[in-house]
Design a protein around this motif. Structure first.
Motif, PDB file in Angstrom:
ATOM      1  N   ARG A   1      -4.442   2.555 -11.755  1.00  0.00           N
ATOM      2  CA  ARG A   1      -4.780   1.446 -10.873  1.00  0.00           C
ATOM      3  C   ARG A   1      -3.485   0.808 -10.387  1.00  0.00           C
ATOM      4  O   ARG A   1      -2.715   0.240 -11.166  1.00  0.00           O
ATOM      5  CB  ARG A   1      -5.612   0.415 -11.632  1.00  0.00           C
ATOM      6  CG  ARG A   1      -6.117  -0.730 -10.768  1.00  0.00           C
ATOM      7  CD  ARG A   1      -7.084  -1.586 -11.567  1.00  0.00           C
ATOM      8  NE  ARG A   1      -6.362  -2.393 -12.544  1.00  0.00           N
ATOM      9  CZ  ARG A   1      -6.335  -3.724 -12.544  1.00  0.00           C
ATOM     10  NH1 ARG A   1      -6.971  -4.403 -11.603  1.00  0.00           N
ATOM     11  NH2 ARG A   1      -5.677  -4.382 -13.462  1.00  0.00           N
TER      12      ARG A   1
ATOM     13  N   ALA B   1      -1.089  -6.816  -0.205  1.00  0.00           N
ATOM     14  CA  ALA B   1      -1.745  -5.689  -0.862  1.00  0.00           C
ATOM     15  C   ALA B   1      -1.265  -5.503  -2.295  1.00  0.00           C
ATOM     16  O   ALA B   1      -2.049  -5.147  -3.176  1.00  0.00           O
ATOM     17  CB  ALA B   1      -1.515  -4.417  -0.057  1.00  0.00           C
TER      18      ALA B   1
ATOM     19  N   TYR C   1      -2.164   8.725  -0.034  1.00  0.00           N
ATOM     20  CA  TYR C   1      -1.610   8.980  -1.360  1.00  0.00           C
ATOM     21  C   TYR C   1      -1.688  10.457  -1.724  1.00  0.00           C
ATOM     22  O   TYR C   1      -2.646  11.149  -1.399  1.00  0.00           O
ATOM     23  CB  TYR C   1      -2.367   8.154  -2.406  1.00  0.00           C
ATOM     24  CG  TYR C   1      -2.302   6.684  -2.134  1.00  0.00           C
ATOM     25  CD1 TYR C   1      -1.123   5.973  -2.307  1.00  0.00           C
ATOM     26  CD2 TYR C   1      -3.416   5.980  -1.666  1.00  0.00           C
ATOM     27  CE1 TYR C   1      -1.048   4.622  -2.028  1.00  0.00           C
ATOM     28  CE2 TYR C   1      -3.348   4.642  -1.387  1.00  0.00           C
ATOM     29  CZ  TYR C   1      -2.158   3.962  -1.572  1.00  0.00           C
ATOM     30  OH  TYR C   1      -2.087   2.628  -1.293  1.00  0.00           O
TER      31      TYR C   1
ATOM     32  N   LEU D   1      -3.620  -0.976  -7.181  1.00  0.00           N
ATOM     33  CA  LEU D   1      -4.109  -2.113  -6.407  1.00  0.00           C
ATOM     34  C   LEU D   1      -5.291  -2.707  -7.157  1.00  0.00           C
ATOM     35  O   LEU D   1      -6.032  -1.991  -7.844  1.00  0.00           O
ATOM     36  CB  LEU D   1      -4.572  -1.691  -5.006  1.00  0.00           C
ATOM     37  CG  LEU D   1      -3.566  -1.034  -4.059  1.00  0.00           C
ATOM     38  CD1 LEU D   1      -4.271  -0.630  -2.773  1.00  0.00           C
ATOM     39  CD2 LEU D   1      -2.409  -1.964  -3.762  1.00  0.00           C
ATOM     40  N   SER D   2      -5.487  -4.007  -7.025  1.00  0.00           N
ATOM     41  CA  SER D   2      -6.666  -4.611  -7.619  1.00  0.00           C
ATOM     42  C   SER D   2      -7.912  -4.065  -6.929  1.00  0.00           C
ATOM     43  O   SER D   2      -7.847  -3.500  -5.831  1.00  0.00           O
ATOM     44  CB  SER D   2      -6.610  -6.131  -7.481  1.00  0.00           C
ATOM     45  OG  SER D   2      -6.789  -6.507  -6.116  1.00  0.00           O
ATOM     46  N   GLU D   3      -9.052  -4.247  -7.559  1.00  0.00           N
ATOM     47  CA  GLU D   3     -10.303  -3.759  -6.963  1.00  0.00           C
ATOM     48  C   GLU D   3     -10.537  -4.399  -5.598  1.00  0.00           C
ATOM     49  O   GLU D   3     -10.908  -3.717  -4.636  1.00  0.00           O
ATOM     50  CB  GLU D   3     -11.475  -4.052  -7.901  1.00  0.00           C
ATOM     51  CG  GLU D   3     -12.804  -3.502  -7.394  1.00  0.00           C
ATOM     52  CD  GLU D   3     -13.935  -3.715  -8.381  1.00  0.00           C
ATOM     53  OE1 GLU D   3     -15.073  -3.310  -8.071  1.00  0.00           O
ATOM     54  OE2 GLU D   3     -13.684  -4.305  -9.457  1.00  0.00           O
TER      55      GLU D   3
ATOM     56  N   THR E   1       0.811  -1.225   0.000  1.00  0.00           N
ATOM     57  CA  THR E   1       0.000   0.000   0.000  1.00  0.00           C
ATOM     58  C   THR E   1       0.841   1.270   0.000  1.00  0.00           C
ATOM     59  O   THR E   1       0.303   2.364  -0.167  1.00  0.00           O
ATOM     60  CB  THR E   1      -0.958   0.048   1.204  1.00  0.00           C
ATOM     61  OG1 THR E   1      -0.208   0.046   2.418  1.00  0.00           O
ATOM     62  CG2 THR E   1      -1.920  -1.127   1.183  1.00  0.00           C
TER      63      THR E   1
ATOM     64  N   GLY F   1      -8.140  -2.946  -3.122  1.00  0.00           N
ATOM     65  CA  GLY F   1      -8.531  -1.582  -2.776  1.00  0.00           C
ATOM     66  C   GLY F   1      -9.625  -1.551  -1.727  1.00  0.00           C
ATOM     67  O   GLY F   1      -9.574  -0.756  -0.773  1.00  0.00           O
ATOM     68  N   HIS F   2     -10.624  -2.408  -1.883  1.00  0.00           N
ATOM     69  CA  HIS F   2     -11.698  -2.485  -0.877  1.00  0.00           C
ATOM     70  C   HIS F   2     -11.137  -2.928   0.475  1.00  0.00           C
ATOM     71  O   HIS F   2     -11.506  -2.385   1.525  1.00  0.00           O
ATOM     72  CB  HIS F   2     -12.777  -3.466  -1.337  1.00  0.00           C
ATOM     73  CG  HIS F   2     -13.616  -2.957  -2.470  1.00  0.00           C
ATOM     74  ND1 HIS F   2     -14.226  -1.727  -2.470  1.00  0.00           N
ATOM     75  CD2 HIS F   2     -13.962  -3.545  -3.656  1.00  0.00           C
ATOM     76  CE1 HIS F   2     -14.909  -1.556  -3.588  1.00  0.00           C
ATOM     77  NE2 HIS F   2     -14.742  -2.635  -4.331  1.00  0.00           N
TER      78      HIS F   2
ATOM     79  N   HIS G   1      -8.091  -2.598   1.577  1.00  0.00           N
ATOM     80  CA  HIS G   1      -7.263  -1.524   2.121  1.00  0.00           C
ATOM     81  C   HIS G   1      -8.124  -0.479   2.822  1.00  0.00           C
ATOM     82  O   HIS G   1      -7.824  -0.055   3.954  1.00  0.00           O
ATOM     83  CB  HIS G   1      -6.462  -0.893   0.985  1.00  0.00           C
ATOM     84  CG  HIS G   1      -5.630   0.274   1.392  1.00  0.00           C
ATOM     85  ND1 HIS G   1      -5.487   1.410   0.619  1.00  0.00           N
ATOM     86  CD2 HIS G   1      -4.886   0.496   2.506  1.00  0.00           C
ATOM     87  CE1 HIS G   1      -4.699   2.256   1.231  1.00  0.00           C
ATOM     88  NE2 HIS G   1      -4.315   1.733   2.374  1.00  0.00           N
ATOM     89  N   ARG G   2      -9.211  -0.067   2.178  1.00  0.00           N
ATOM     90  CA  ARG G   2     -10.069   0.947   2.790  1.00  0.00           C
ATOM     91  C   ARG G   2     -10.696   0.443   4.081  1.00  0.00           C
ATOM     92  O   ARG G   2     -10.856   1.209   5.051  1.00  0.00           O
ATOM     93  CB  ARG G   2     -11.140   1.383   1.786  1.00  0.00           C
ATOM     94  CG  ARG G   2     -10.579   2.267   0.669  1.00  0.00           C
ATOM     95  CD  ARG G   2     -11.681   2.846  -0.201  1.00  0.00           C
ATOM     96  NE  ARG G   2     -12.310   1.830  -1.027  1.00  0.00           N
ATOM     97  CZ  ARG G   2     -11.870   1.444  -2.216  1.00  0.00           C
ATOM     98  NH1 ARG G   2     -10.764   1.980  -2.711  1.00  0.00           N
ATOM     99  NH2 ARG G   2     -12.513   0.523  -2.909  1.00  0.00           N
TER     100      ARG G   2
END
Length: 438
Positions: free
Chosen positions: A410, A355, A436, A412-414, A180, A417-418, A420-421
């Motif tokens: 892009r 990640a 970022y 991170l993959s989708e 990340t 990304g989810h 990570h959030r």
């Protein structure tokens, strides 16, 4: 905690840009700078920032092209004063601080132990940002990403606590610490890294061609690189080398990191089938070299004191679409210092649960460096055009060579990304850490 500087203090401005490699310096102004000398300083700094209502930005080696660490109205915590480097022969693990330079500091330290780490190619890159962004190190196509060698990290959390994250404890932070980058919700103050035995023999093959041969050579390389032994790092680059030609040349390079000369000779055999070999300006076949020599060459290509614009793309598709898309990036360099690299990752390895999650079989990055501010616009426009040509065959970008302000990509993959959030919402709900720059 004695290393706090505020705007107007003597030493503030030098500290603001200390160790920043890209000298195309931003005007962004931190609220204060903490030059940490120990882990306790980092903990105190995080708590101070929370009390003052500041966000926290982190500097490890200062090699980020986008200068992630220089942010407005933040507490910049500079980790340059943390200098741990220790090796445990019983576990073959090395413990290092984030600002330690992978090539110029960690590599020679480990060589004394007969060990090796898959650090970055440029010797002056600090380990912190390099590892947090995935770590495109030596022979990534065969040995994997450097982040895969992270066994544990010691982290100062958003509350100022010190915790260890690994595959068995604080696993959410361990996952996030491997990919990340500046989006990590904490301050890594120590990495524990798995090491490898030193390669018994290093040999390289180098072929140089005129750019007229670009299409033929790169089409051939595109079709064969997945067949090469996974002990070989494969890079094709365009650069200006006055010893070979006054004009830029295309270099096909392969470095074998193997047990002995016989294994190197066999591993590098596919490059003897290059159809343009008879027209090569230079051909070196399986000649012994050293990692020190290779790092010195990398260092010469990345001189200090320059302004930089860098961008990259993960490419995928057949040669008839990929090779023409790369042509501008390879055959129209904006000056004699700029260079473009093509980096093989084929055949792709399955990534572990981390990640870092976007890659393809081909990595391309263009590095534009210059000295005069008068060249800023011209150099950046060239880079934007070269990357635009690549858009139809691009599947994402590598965070370590990205500036997300210039071109959101892009990284991170989708799914990643989810995830990570969700980790941010638990570990840093107030977004104390800057994240970022985009």
């Amino acid at each position: 905690m004695t290393g706090i500087l505020h705007p107007g203090d003597a030493g503030f401005e030098p500290a603001r840009v200390d160790r920043i490699f890209n000298r195309r310096l931003p005007g962004r102004q931190p609220a204060a700078i903490l030059k940490a000398s120990c882990v306790a300083d980092v903990q105190a700094g995080v708590r101070l920032a929370r009390d003052r209502g500041w966000q926290v930005a982190i500097r490890s080696g200062g090699h980020s092209w986008a200068q992630w660490s220089i942010r407005d109205n933040t507490l910049l915590i500079d980790l340059g004063g943390l200098r741990e480097m220790s090796y445990d022969p019983s576990s073959s693990l090395v413990s290092v601080s984030p600002a330690i330079k992978g090539g110029s500091e960690l590599a020679p330290f480990l060589e004394e132990q007969g060990r090796f780490f898959v650090g970055g190619h440029c010797p002056t890159v600090g380990l912190g940002g390099f590892l947090l962004q995935g770590g495109q190190g030596w022979n990534a196509r065969g040995w994997g990403w450097a982040a895969e060698y992270v066994e544990a990290v010691d982290v100062v959390t958003a509350d100022g606590d010190l915790v260890r994250a690994s595959a068995t404890e604080n696993t959410d932070l361990y996952w996030a610490a491997r990919g990340t980058g500046p989006g990590f919700p904490g301050v890594v103050v120590r990495f524990n890294l798995r090491t490898l035995p030193m390669p018994g023999h290093v040999a390289h093959t180098v072929q140089a061609y005129r750019l007229d041969d670009f299409d033929e050579v790169m089409t051939w390389l595109h079709g064969m690189h997945h067949t090469v032994a996974d002990t070989v790092e494969i890079v094709a680059l365009t650069k200006t080398d006055p010893a070979l030609s006054p004009s830029p040349v295309l270099l096909v390079t392969a470095v074998a990191l193997v047990a002995d000369a016989a294994e190197a000779h066999a591993a590098l055999a596919p490059f003897r089938d290059n159809p343009a070999l008879g027209r090569a300006l230079l051909s070196i076949d399986a000649v012994a070299t050293t990692l020190t020599e290779q790092r010195e060459r990398q260092l010469a290509d990345s001189p200090e004191g320059h302004r930089w614009a860098v961008d990259n793309a993960w490419l995928s598709g057949p040669a008839e679409t990929v090779v023409p898309a790369m042509r501008r990036a390879y055959t129209t360099l904006p000056n004699a210092k700029a260079f473009t690299i093509w980096f093989s990752m084929a055949p792709l390895r399955e990534l572990p649960d981390m990640a870092f999650s976007v890659q393809s079989e081909i990595y391309l990055a263009s590095y534009v460096l210059w000295e005069s501010p008068a060249d800023d616009e011209r150099c950046q426009q060239w880079l934007a055009g070269a990357m635009a040509d690549l858009a139809p065959v691009t599947v994402g970008a590598y965070l370590g060579d990205s500036d997300l302000r210039r071109r959101p990509m892009r990284v991170l993959s989708e799914q990643a990304g989810h995830r990570h959030r969700a980790i941010l919402d638990v570990r840093d709900p107030d977004r104390l850490f800057t994240g970022y720059l985009a």
